[in-house]
Write an enzyme that holds these catalytic residues in place. Structure first.
Site: not given
Ligand code: M6R
Length: 604
Positions: A2, A27, A74, A101, A477, A481, A500, A599
Site C-alpha cells: 500500500c 506498492r 494492495w 500494514g 531469476e 522474471k 532426476h 513492489k
C-alpha cells in the site's frame, strides 16, 4: 504494501495526493482513495481499481482543499472493492484514516468495538483504527492516535485527519513512512519518489514514532509521548531518475540503466593495485565462522549467487535461505555468524524478521540494501549500499545486477582479509569487474535478437530454465522474471538435476533456456543441452561470444561477452530480463504493474 501520501500547505491537496499516489502505485494498485478537507468539511472519494479510475472520479467530484491524505491499496484483508478502499472514516465522517500494514489483533478489537456500538462498513483490518481513534478522541487527535495504537498489535504506517484540526497525525511500526519538509507546506509518504517533485529534505520515521504535521512544522514523539529528535536527510535522487526517462516502461528503463548502475555500485570501491575492495565495513573477516544469507525473491537469488562466491573466495561456510523459511527453521547461529540480509527496498518484512531472528541469536549483521533510510538499514550493524537508484518496476532488474556486484565485492574483500584469495587472484577479478558496465552495454545491443526469439516463443505455455553453479541462480531469476510479468509458467532447475525428474517435461513444445557460458562446468552443460535436444526440446542458449559448439546444438543462441566465470551471471541475466520483457509486451501484459504483485512486500 500500500502507498500512503499526506499533504498540508498552500496547494490544492488533491493534486499533490494524486501525483504522489501515481509515484507509489508500484506498492499496490487494487484500489485508491483520498480524503481532503474542503470548505464543506472532510470529503472522501475512493474507488476499486487502478489510480486512473479514482482520477476519473475526481474529475466529476472535484475536491478542493489545502490538506488531505491519499492511499493506494494492495489488498490483504477484504477484496478490492470500493468499501474496502482507504481512507476509512468514522460514522460521522469527521475522522479519516489510511493504513499500510496488518493489524494482527483486529478481529478482537472489532468485536469489542462492535459491542460498544461501532458499525463497520468494510472487511478490512484497517477500519478498526478509525473507530479506535474516534473512541479515544477528546479534542486532541495526536493523543487519540497514541492511545489507539497502545491497543494495536501488528504493522502499521497510519495517517489520520480530523476535519476540525488543521494537521496530519501519523505513526509507524514496521511499515515505512517518510516526512517531506517544505516551506509553508509539509508532506508524508510511504516512499521518497512521491516527495521528490516538492522537496529533497526528508525525515525517515523510525519504528514506534508518532508525528504531528502542520503547515509550519513537524513534532515527533514516541508512543509514551516523549519528544524525539530525528535527523533531516538530504536525498540525492533526482526526480528524473525516478521517472521513465522516455522508455515505455520503468522495467525497460531500469534494464537499460544497468551499465550506469554497475558503475555506481563498483565505482570508487575497487582497488586493483592493492587487490582489494574498499567497502567501509567494520567486519573482522577472520572472526567469522559461518555466514547466513537471508532474502526474498530476486534478492534471494542474489544471495544464492553470493553463497557460491563467499565459499569459493573467502572459504567461509555459507548457508542461503529464503527469509520466510529462515525465520522459522530455528537456525544454528552464534556470535561468529555473519547474517547478511539482502533487499532492494529494505522494507521486506520476511527479510527484516529473518534478520531479527539471526540478531536475537547473537549474529553480527550486514545489510546489502538499495533504499537509503529504509527499515533494514537501521537494524543492521553494517550496510553495503548497492547504489542502484530508485527501482520502480515491480519486476526487479537493476537492483539484482547491483546485488550480484555487491556480493562479488564482499567475497573478494573477505577473501583478502582471510588470506584465502591471493592478491593476484583478487586483481584479476577486480579487473574483470571493472569491465562489467561496458560488457552489459554490449549485451543490451542484442535486444533485436532477443525480440526475435521472443516473437518465436511467446505463445509457449511453459518454459524451463537451466544453469549450473553460479548460473543456477541466473536460471531461477530468468524464470522468475518471465513468470512475474508474462504469467507464463516457468520452472528453473540446476541443469545437473534435470535428469532426476524435470526431463519428463521435455517435448517439442517446451522452450528450454540454458545458461551455457564458458566455465568449469561448460562441458557438463553441453551434455545437458544434448539431453534436451534428444527429447525434442527447443534450446535457447546463452553462450559465450565466439562459441563454435553451441550453435550446432541450440535452435537459438544469444551470445554474451566473455568474462571471468564467477562474474558471468552479471552479463548473462540481461538477455533473460529482456526476453521476459519482450514476451510480456507481445502478450499485452502490464509490465510495470503485473497482477497480484507489489513492489515492496511488507506483509508476512
Ligand atoms: O525489496 P526486496 O529486494 O526485499 O524484495 C524482495 C522481493 O519481494 C522481490 O525481489 C520480488 O521477488 C520482485 N518482484 C522480483 O522481481
Amino acid at each position: 504494501m500500500c502507498g500512503i501520501v499526506g499533504y498540508i500547505g498552500f496547494r490544492n491537496a488533491t493534486d499533490v495526493l494524486i501525483d504522489g499516489l501515481r509515484r507509489l502505485e508500484y506498492r499496490g494498485y487494487d484500489s485508491a482513495g483520498v480524503a481532503v478537507r474542503t470548505p464543506e468539511g472532510l470529503r472522501v472519494v475512493k474507488r476499486s481499481g487502478k489510480l486512473s479510475v479514482l482520477a476519473e472520479a475526481l474529475k466529476e467530484e472535484r475536491l478542493e482543499g489545502p490538506w488531505g491524505i491519499g492511499h493506494t491499496r494492495w489488498a490483504t484483508h477484504g477484496a478490492p472493492t470500493d468499501p474496502n478502499a482507504h481512507p476509512h472514516t468514522t460514522e460521522d465522517g469527521r475522522i479519516a484514516v489510511i493504513h499500510n500494514g496488518i493489524i494482527e489483533n483486529y478481529l478482537e478489537l472489532k468485536e469489542a468495538l462492535r459491542a460498544r456500538g461501532h458499525r463497520f462498513r468494510s472487511e478490512t483490518d484497517s477500519e478498526v483504527l478509525a473507530h479506535l481513534i474516534e473512541e479515544k478522541y477528546q479534542g486532541d487527535l495526536f493523543q487519540a492516535l497514541r492511545e489507539a495504537l497502545m491497543e494495536v498489535r501488528g504493522a502499521y504506517a497510519v495517517v489520520a485527519v480530523h476535519q476540525d484540526h488543521e494537521e496530519l497525525v501519523a505513526a509507524r511500526t514496521v511499515s515505512p513512512l517518510v516526512i517531506g519538509l517544505g516551506e509553508g507546506e509539509n508532506f508524508l509518504a510511504s516512499d521518497v519518489p512521491a516527495l521528490l517533485p516538492y522537496t529533497r529534505r526528508v525525515i525517515f520515521l523510525h519504528d514506534g514514532d508518532l508525528a504531528r504535521i502542520t503547515r509550519e512544522g513537524v513534532e515527533i514523539r514516541d508512543l509514551e509521548g516523549n519528544p524525539l529528535a530525528r535527523e533531516v536527510v538530504e536525498i540525492d535522487w533526482t526526480l528524473e531518475a525516478a521517472e521513465k526517462g522516455g522508455f515505455p516502461h520503468y522495467m525497460l528503463k531500469e534494464i537499460y540503466e544497468q551499465p550506469w548502475v554497475l558503475e555506481n555500485t563498483l565505482g570508487g570501491r575497487l582497488r586493483e593495485e592493492e587487490g582489494d575492495v574498499e567497502l567501509g565495513l567494520g567486519l573482522d573477516s577472520k572472526a567469522l565462522e559461518r555466514i547466513h544469507v537471508i532474502a526474498c525473491g530476486t534478492a534471494a537469488y542474489a544471495g544464492w549467487y553470493g553463497k557460491y562466491l563467499l565459499e569459493a573466495l573467502a572459504r567461509i561456510p555459507t548457508e542461503w535461505d529464503v527469509a520466510s523459511e529462515y525465520r522459522y527453521r530455528d537456525p544454528v547461529v552464534d556470535e561468529r555468524t555473519l547474517a547478511i540480509a539482502i533487499s532492494q527496498s529494505g522494507e521486506t518484512i520476511d527479510t527484516l524478521e529473518g534478520l531479527r531472528e539471526a540478531k536475537a541469536k547473537g549474529a553480527r549483521t550486514l545489510g546489502v540494501i538499495n533504499a537509503k533510510g529504509s527499515s533494514l538499514t537501521r537494524e543492521v550493524e553494517d550496510v553495503l549500499y548497492i547504489h542502484a537508484g530508485p527501482e520502480i518496476g515491480v519486476a526487479s532488474t537493476k537492483a539484482y545486477i547491483a546485488m550480484l556486484a555487491a556480493m562479488a565485492m564482499l567475497a573478494v574483500h573477505l577473501g583478502r582479509g582471510r588470506g584465502t584469495l591471493s592478491q593476484e587472484g583478487a586483481r584479476e577479478l577486480l579487473r574483470e569487474m571493472r569491465k562489467l558496465p561496458r560488457l552489459v552495454e554490449e549485451v543490451l545491443e542484442k535486444r533485436p535478437l532477443v525480440a526475435h526469439i521472443a516473437e518465436k516463443y511467446h505463445q509457449a505455455q511453459d518454459f524451463l530454465f537451466l544453469g549450473r553453479h553460479v548460473q543456477a541462480p541466473t536460471a531461477y531469476e530468468g524464470a522468475l522474471k518471465l513468470k512475474e510479468i508474462s504469467y507464463i509458467h516457468a520452472e528453473a532447475y540446476p541443469a545437473g538435476e534435470m535428469k532426476h525428474g524435470p526431463i519428463a517435461l521435455i517435448d517439442e513444445h517446451l522452450p528450454v533456456v540454458v545458461l551455457a557460458t564458458r566455465g568449469p562446468l561448460y562441458e557438463k552443460t553441453l551434455s545437458n543441452i544434448q539431453e534436451v535436444r534428444a527429447r525434442g526440446g527447443k534450446v535457447i542458449a546463452i553462450a559465450t561470444e565466439g562459441d563454435g559448439e553451441i550453435p550446432k546444438l541450440a535452435q537459438d543462441v544469444i551470445p554474451v561477452p566473455e568474462v571471468h566465470p564467477l562474474l558471468a551471471p552479471i552479463v548473462s541475466v540481461v538477455p533473460l530480463q529482456l526476453l521476459a520483457y519482450e514476451i510480456a509486451v507481445l502478450l499485452g501484459r502490464d509490465v510495470d504493474q503485473p497482477r497480484n504483485l507489489a513492489k515492496s512486500v511488507t506483509v508476512e
